[in-house]
Design an enzyme around this catalytic site. Structure first.
Site, short mmCIF file in Angstrom:
data_model
loop_
_atom_site.label_atom_id
_atom_site.label_comp_id
_atom_site.label_asym_id
_atom_site.label_seq_id
_atom_site.Cartn_x
_atom_site.Cartn_y
_atom_site.Cartn_z
N LYS A 22 0.11 4.19 -0.31
CA LYS A 22 -0.58 5.37 0.25
C LYS A 22 -0.34 6.58 -0.67
O LYS A 22 -0.23 6.39 -1.88
CB LYS A 22 -0.14 5.61 1.70
CG LYS A 22 -0.33 4.35 2.56
CD LYS A 22 -0.22 4.56 4.04
CE LYS A 22 -0.41 3.23 4.75
NZ LYS A 22 -0.41 3.33 6.21
N HIS A 61 -9.57 0.76 4.77
CA HIS A 61 -8.30 1.01 5.46
C HIS A 61 -8.58 1.94 6.64
O HIS A 61 -9.43 2.83 6.55
CB HIS A 61 -7.28 1.63 4.50
CG HIS A 61 -5.92 1.68 5.10
ND1 HIS A 61 -5.54 2.67 5.98
CD2 HIS A 61 -4.87 0.84 4.99
CE1 HIS A 61 -4.30 2.43 6.38
NE2 HIS A 61 -3.87 1.33 5.80
N GLU A 121 -5.30 -5.06 10.55
CA GLU A 121 -4.34 -3.97 10.77
C GLU A 121 -4.70 -3.24 12.06
O GLU A 121 -5.54 -2.33 12.05
CB GLU A 121 -4.39 -2.98 9.60
CG GLU A 121 -3.99 -3.57 8.27
CD GLU A 121 -3.41 -2.51 7.34
OE1 GLU A 121 -2.26 -2.68 6.92
OE2 GLU A 121 -4.09 -1.51 7.05
N ASN A 137 0.87 -1.17 0.00
CA ASN A 137 0.00 0.00 0.00
C ASN A 137 0.91 1.23 0.00
O ASN A 137 1.46 1.59 1.03
CB ASN A 137 -0.90 -0.03 1.25
CG ASN A 137 -1.78 1.19 1.36
OD1 ASN A 137 -1.79 2.03 0.46
ND2 ASN A 137 -2.50 1.32 2.46
N GLY A 163 2.28 2.52 10.90
CA GLY A 163 3.19 3.65 10.77
C GLY A 163 3.86 4.06 12.07
O GLY A 163 4.44 5.14 12.16
N SER A 177 3.43 -1.89 10.50
CA SER A 177 4.88 -1.89 10.74
C SER A 177 5.55 -3.21 10.38
O SER A 177 6.47 -3.66 11.07
CB SER A 177 5.19 -1.49 12.19
OG SER A 177 4.70 -0.18 12.45
N GLU A 223 -7.10 4.46 7.70
CA GLU A 223 -6.98 5.89 7.39
C GLU A 223 -8.26 6.40 6.71
O GLU A 223 -8.67 7.54 6.92
CB GLU A 223 -5.73 6.13 6.53
CG GLU A 223 -4.47 6.00 7.39
CD GLU A 223 -3.25 5.46 6.68
OE1 GLU A 223 -3.20 5.47 5.44
OE2 GLU A 223 -2.33 4.99 7.38
P1 13P Z 1 2.96 0.62 7.79
O1 13P Z 1 3.50 -0.67 7.20
O2 13P Z 1 3.65 1.83 7.29
O3 13P Z 1 2.83 0.53 9.26
O4 13P Z 1 1.45 0.75 7.22
C1 13P Z 1 0.61 -0.32 7.33
C2 13P Z 1 -0.59 -0.05 6.50
O5 13P Z 1 -1.39 0.81 6.82
C3 13P Z 1 -0.77 -0.82 5.27
O6 13P Z 1 -2.05 -0.64 4.74
#
Ligand code: 13P
Length: 246
Positions: A11, A95, A167, A9, A173, A208, A97
């Site tokens: 982002k 997701h 997740e 992803n 993150g 992560s 976010e």
């Molecule tokens: P990170 O791997 O940066 O923690 O993000 C995870 C994520 O949100 C994948 O969709």
């Protein structure tokens, strides 16, 4: 036997030039055939075409989101059919976010899941609890509600040709990965929630994930791969994660 799936992803990161360069490196690294995982790349919308054009044999295309509507006056939205037009096979839905920053609730996420599936895309349904919810002992309750919102739609073969990504929001993150045991507990619970289809559905862990922790996560019986954010932007690191299931 479920195959391991590793999805990137990206982002809202990068430029066209960055995407092209990263793909060259990923193609080279992944086409050696040494990694047994299925690999999906989910770039930002404007780069879907770029990635589709440069994608190698070893990689599939996915989107980070989609509209729950098939077409119409929905400014700024992108439909499942448009994603298919660009060669996408997967679409991330729900997701954290999208849920926390753009107000997507369980019902909207379920509608997006249905739109993706109905059009022939494989949805990657993201579920997971916040830190407050975990500390309040509500992890399984929250995840069950997120899953049940999809079940409530009564779709035919709800979990066939679908992927779930657990997740935990507190692990995204932050550098704080769930321990393999914490993740396994929730993955096992999710699989039970899926009923009969559960034994065939790929359930990914996200939050992560790095080259250094992927193998121990993938070693757990109900963890079938990863949804990777930050580490998917570095070719070498991401390739190592893809190969960690070997
Ligand atoms: P990170 O791997 O940066 O923690 O993000 C995870 C994520 O949100 C994948 O969709």
């Amino acid at each position: 036997m479920r195959k391991t799936l590793v999805a990137a992803n990206w982002k809202m990161h990068g430029t066209k030039a960055f995407a092209e360069q990263l793909l060259v490196e990923l193609n080279t690294g992944l086409e050696s055939g040494e990694c047994s995982s299925q690999v999906v790349i989910c770039p930002p919308y404007p780069y879907l075409g770029v990635v589709a054009g440069k994608i190698g044999q070893a990689v599939m295309l996915g989107a980070q989101n989609l509209s729950e509507q098939p077409s119409g006056a929905y400014t700024g939205e992108v439909s499942a059919e448009m994603l298919l037009d660009f060669g996408a096979r997967y679409a991330i839905v729900g997701h954290s976010e999208r849920r926390s920053l753009y107000g997507e609730n369980n019902e909207l996420v379920a509608a997006k899941y249905a739109a993706a599936k109905g059009a022939g895309l494989i949805p990657i349904l993201c579920v997971g609890e916040s830190l407050e919810e975990r500390e309040a002992g509500k992890t399984l309750e929250v995840v069950a509600e997120q899953i049940q919102a999809v079940v409530a739609l009564g779709l035919p073969d709800t979990w066939q040709n679908a992927v779930i990504a657990y997740e935990p929001v507190w692990a995204i993150g932050t550098g704080k990965t769930a321990t393999p045991e914490q993740a396994q507990e929730v993955h096992q619970f999710i699989r039970q929630q899926l009923g009969e289809a559960g034994s065939k559905t790929q359930i990914l862990y996200g939050g992560s994930v790095k080259a250094a922790n992927a193998a121990e996560l993938f070693a757990k019986p109900d963890i079938d791969g990863a949804l990777v954010g930050g580490a998917s932007l570095k070719a070498e690191e991401f390739i190592q994660i893809c190969c960690a299931a070997n």
